[in-house]
Design a protein around this motif. Structure first.
Motif, PDB file in Angstrom:
ATOM      1  N   PHE A 303       0.870  -1.178   0.000  1.00 22.53           N
ATOM      2  CA  PHE A 303       0.000   0.000   0.000  1.00 22.53           C
ATOM      3  C   PHE A 303       0.905   1.226   0.000  1.00 22.53           C
ATOM      4  N   VAL A 304       0.779   2.029  -1.058  1.00 25.26           N
ATOM      5  CA  VAL A 304       1.611   3.225  -1.191  1.00 25.26           C
ATOM      6  C   VAL A 304       0.703   4.451  -1.135  1.00 25.26           C
ATOM      7  N   HIS A 305       1.009   5.354  -0.223  1.00 23.82           N
ATOM      8  CA  HIS A 305       0.200   6.559  -0.068  1.00 23.82           C
ATOM      9  C   HIS A 305       1.004   7.792  -0.445  1.00 23.82           C
ATOM     10  N   MET A 306       0.392   8.670  -1.254  1.00 24.65           N
ATOM     11  CA  MET A 306       1.053   9.904  -1.680  1.00 24.65           C
ATOM     12  C   MET A 306       0.122  11.068  -1.371  1.00 24.65           C
ATOM     13  N   LYS A 307       0.596  12.022  -0.594  1.00 20.81           N
ATOM     14  CA  LYS A 307      -0.287  13.022   0.023  1.00 20.81           C
ATOM     15  C   LYS A 307      -0.444  14.328  -0.765  1.00 20.81           C
ATOM     16  N   GLY A 308       0.552  14.692  -1.558  1.00 21.81           N
ATOM     17  CA  GLY A 308       0.698  16.071  -2.044  1.00 21.81           C
ATOM     18  C   GLY A 308      -0.502  16.678  -2.758  1.00 21.81           C
ATOM     19  N   ALA A 309      -1.228  15.880  -3.560  1.00 20.26           N
ATOM     20  CA  ALA A 309      -2.352  16.456  -4.319  1.00 20.26           C
ATOM     21  C   ALA A 309      -3.409  17.009  -3.369  1.00 20.26           C
ATOM     22  N   ASP A 310      -3.611  16.342  -2.261  1.00 16.57           N
ATOM     23  CA  ASP A 310      -4.592  16.812  -1.274  1.00 16.57           C
ATOM     24  C   ASP A 310      -4.132  18.125  -0.638  1.00 16.57           C
ATOM     25  N   SER A 311      -2.859  18.175  -0.232  1.00 18.46           N
ATOM     26  CA  SER A 311      -2.340  19.397   0.395  1.00 18.46           C
ATOM     27  C   SER A 311      -2.461  20.575  -0.555  1.00 18.46           C
ATOM     28  N   ALA A 312      -2.114  20.359  -1.838  1.00 22.70           N
ATOM     29  CA  ALA A 312      -2.205  21.444  -2.821  1.00 22.70           C
ATOM     30  C   ALA A 312      -3.653  21.881  -3.005  1.00 22.70           C
ATOM     31  N   GLY A 313      -4.577  20.924  -2.978  1.00 22.68           N
ATOM     32  CA  GLY A 313      -5.998  21.252  -3.079  1.00 22.68           C
ATOM     33  C   GLY A 313      -6.460  22.112  -1.908  1.00 22.68           C
ATOM     34  N   HIS A 314      -6.033  21.728  -0.699  1.00 26.68           N
ATOM     35  CA  HIS A 314      -6.384  22.533   0.485  1.00 26.68           C
ATOM     36  C   HIS A 314      -5.819  23.941   0.373  1.00 26.68           C
ATOM     37  N   ASP A 315      -4.662  24.063  -0.287  1.00 30.53           N
ATOM     38  CA  ASP A 315      -4.017  25.379  -0.448  1.00 30.53           C
ATOM     39  C   ASP A 315      -4.551  26.144  -1.654  1.00 30.53           C
ATOM     40  N   HIS A 316      -5.575  25.627  -2.341  1.00 26.92           N
ATOM     41  CA  HIS A 316      -6.147  26.269  -3.539  1.00 26.92           C
ATOM     42  C   HIS A 316      -5.092  26.455  -4.625  1.00 26.92           C
ATOM     43  N   ASN A 317      -4.132  25.554  -4.700  1.00 24.07           N
ATOM     44  CA  ASN A 317      -2.994  25.751  -5.605  1.00 24.07           C
ATOM     45  C   ASN A 317      -3.034  24.731  -6.750  1.00 24.07           C
ATOM     46  N   ALA A 318      -3.652  25.158  -7.872  1.00 21.49           N
ATOM     47  CA  ALA A 318      -3.824  24.237  -9.002  1.00 21.49           C
ATOM     48  C   ALA A 318      -2.480  23.830  -9.597  1.00 21.49           C
ATOM     49  N   ALA A 319      -1.561  24.796  -9.730  1.00 19.38           N
ATOM     50  CA  ALA A 319      -0.264  24.479 -10.343  1.00 19.38           C
ATOM     51  C   ALA A 319       0.456  23.412  -9.523  1.00 19.38           C
ATOM     52  N   ALA A 320       0.417  23.548  -8.193  1.00 23.64           N
ATOM     53  CA  ALA A 320       1.100  22.566  -7.336  1.00 23.64           C
ATOM     54  C   ALA A 320       0.423  21.203  -7.429  1.00 23.64           C
ATOM     55  N   LYS A 321      -0.903  21.199  -7.509  1.00 24.07           N
ATOM     56  CA  LYS A 321      -1.602  19.914  -7.599  1.00 24.07           C
ATOM     57  C   LYS A 321      -1.283  19.226  -8.923  1.00 24.07           C
ATOM     58  N   ILE A 322      -1.290  20.001 -10.015  1.00 21.12           N
ATOM     59  CA  ILE A 322      -0.983  19.425 -11.328  1.00 21.12           C
ATOM     60  C   ILE A 322       0.431  18.873 -11.343  1.00 21.12           C
ATOM     61  N   SER A 323       1.391  19.628 -10.818  1.00 19.78           N
ATOM     62  CA  SER A 323       2.768  19.131 -10.908  1.00 19.78           C
ATOM     63  C   SER A 323       2.981  17.945  -9.964  1.00 19.78           C
ATOM     64  N   PHE A 324       2.252  17.893  -8.851  1.00 17.02           N
ATOM     65  CA  PHE A 324       2.370  16.703  -7.995  1.00 17.02           C
ATOM     66  C   PHE A 324       1.775  15.485  -8.697  1.00 17.02           C
ATOM     67  N   ILE A 325       0.642  15.645  -9.367  1.00 15.84           N
ATOM     68  CA  ILE A 325       0.045  14.515 -10.096  1.00 15.84           C
ATOM     69  C   ILE A 325       1.027  14.020 -11.164  1.00 15.84           C
ATOM     70  N   GLU A 326       1.766  14.940 -11.777  1.00 17.71           N
ATOM     71  CA  GLU A 326       2.758  14.518 -12.781  1.00 17.71           C
ATOM     72  C   GLU A 326       3.901  13.730 -12.134  1.00 17.71           C
ATOM     73  N   LYS A 327       4.254  14.104 -10.897  1.00 17.68           N
ATOM     74  CA  LYS A 327       5.271  13.304 -10.174  1.00 17.68           C
ATOM     75  C   LYS A 327       4.740  11.914  -9.837  1.00 17.68           C
ATOM     76  N   VAL A 328       3.470  11.866  -9.446  1.00 15.12           N
ATOM     77  CA  VAL A 328       2.843  10.571  -9.166  1.00 15.12           C
ATOM     78  C   VAL A 328       2.867   9.712 -10.433  1.00 15.12           C
ATOM     79  N   ASP A 329       2.586  10.353 -11.557  1.00 16.65           N
ATOM     80  CA  ASP A 329       2.583   9.631 -12.832  1.00 16.65           C
ATOM     81  C   ASP A 329       3.958   9.036 -13.136  1.00 16.65           C
TER      82      ASP A 329
END
Ligand code: ZN
Ligand code: ZN
Length: 416
Positions: A303-329
């Protein structure tokens, strides 16, 4: 029966979004460049997951329980115990567990900062000082405290007759006095627990206020970490573990205490990945590498958990969420290349949506993808909320781990 198969669950926390995430009307997942997740969609099947149920706004804790196949309405004991287990405190039945904040209060216990300025240095000294916590009214109760990240930590009270049926001390607002903890049920166990927690909070102030770290912080104009605020009182649940349920051995690879705690209570072994921070700066590739290594070393489940997209969402930061999703990819690409796809089933999903404008969890379903030799392919060409609407898995609630177990032939028959 066939050969023994392996299972992988990847949760990108807060993965899902809304069309209002970006000016072009795309969700962050749609806007992100995700060639490897799109490859998952092409090789496997996708669908929409209601982590708990349609129209339920999930917390990360309840959503994870549900994804693991537990009933959060019956089996969710409160958050404290997951945090306590996640920071490495040992807990047993009857122990009373809390998540905690270091907070800043004035002499009248009025809260000036609920997170002590998100303190990020010197927590060892605070943790050390709090080892002296000892309720005088109940000397038989043992107190254990451990700091985790920033202002966060966990507290465990070990002793007889302690009930979690007590109110919160945290007023959840600056400028308010710390609340008196009171019992929420009329039992001696709840009254006793409330009294002990009140005493511990007062004691924490005496132990913390004059520490050198706090004198330094005040000299620098920073809020001192002079109070321990416990919340989320809970006892230890008896969850049927994955080894008990399926006869498999697995690992949890995560940074946040809550997620480590969920995994450990589900019977998984915690493995620390290098560079994993639980934030948007986390090295998620190292998590993927560790998962692949553990599976090739003989573990059945990761089980692998990656948190960043949620944190970026809470921060209203679309650019950070997009780039974290790309790292997950990118991390997912490593798994596509290095897992043995003749014997592995993998599920990739989020535990809820965390859209940019709203900045908190919402109740819409999240896309989920399954891939592996027993997964019947659908026509999806990409991995997104939109393609998931037409996916072969349809729309369903919870139970991702039991579904993985199904593909892996781990399930016992229900009936004959
Ligand atoms: Zn979450
Ligand atoms: Zn969240």
């Amino acid at each position: 029966m066939g050969a023994a198969m392996k299972g992988v669950l990847i949760i990108a926390d807060g993965l899902g979004g809304r069309p209002t995430d970006t000016p072009e009307g795309k969700t962050c997942l749609q806007a992100a460049r995700t060639p490897n997740l799109d490859e998952l969609a092409r090789r496997g099947a996708v669908g929409l997951l209601d982590p708990i149920g349609p129209g339920v706004r999930p917390g990360s804790d309840t959503a994870h329980l549900s994804i693991f196949g537990y009933d959060p309405y019956r089996e969710y004991p409160g958050r404290g115990v997951f945090e306590a287990v996640g920071v490495g405190l040992e807990v047993h039945g009857g122990d009373l567990c809390f998540r905690t904040n270091f907070a800043t209060v004035d002499e009248g216990f009025v809260v000036l900062d609920r997170r002590a300025g998100r303190i990020h240095r010197g927590q060892e000294e605070l943790e050390q000082a709090l080892q002296a916590l000892k309720p005088k009214s109940a000397p038989e109760v043992e107190v254990f405290f451990k700091a985790s990240t920033e202002h966060r930590g966990a507290l465990v009270l070990k002793g007889p007759d302690l009930s979690p049926a007590i109110t919160e001390a945290d007023p959840h607002r600056v400028g308010r006095r710390v609340l008196d903890v009171t019992p929420t049920e009329d039992t001696p166990q709840a009254r006793r627990a409330a009294q002990i927690v009140n005493e511990i909070i007062r004691q924490s102030y005496e132990l913390l206020k004059d520490l050198s770290i706090n004198r330094e912080r005040q000299a620098q104009g920073l809020p001192p970490a002079n109070l321990l605020l416990p919340r989320g009182a809970s006892t230890v649940p008896r969850l049927e573990t994955l080894p008990e349920r399926y006869g498999v051995q697995g690992v949890v690879i995560a940074a946040g205490a809550l997620y480590i705690g969920v995994g450990v209570l589900a019977g998984l072994e915690f493995k620390r990945a290098e560079g994993a921070t639980g934030g948007v700066d986390s090295n998620v590739l190292s998590k993927a590498k560790l998962a692949a290594a553990e599976l090739s070393d003989g573990k059945d489940f990761a089980f692998v958990h990656m948190k960043g997209a949620d944190s970026a969402g809470h921060d209203h930061n679309a650019a950070a969420k997009i780039s974290f999703i790309e790292k997950v990819d990118e991390a997912f690409g490593y798994l596509l290349e290095h897992l043995d796809w003749n014997e592995t089933h993998l599920a990739f999903t989020g535990d809820h949506c965390t859209p940019i404008v709203y900045g908190d969890h919402t109740s819409e379903p999240v896309p989920v993808g399954f891939v592996g030799p027993n997964v019947l392919r659908d026509d999806a060409r990409e991995f997104s909320e939109k393609s998931a609407q037409q996916g072969g898995l349809g729309r369903f609630s919870s139970n991702i781990v039991p579904m993985l177990a199904g593909y892996n032939n781990w399930l016992r028959k229900f009936g004959t």
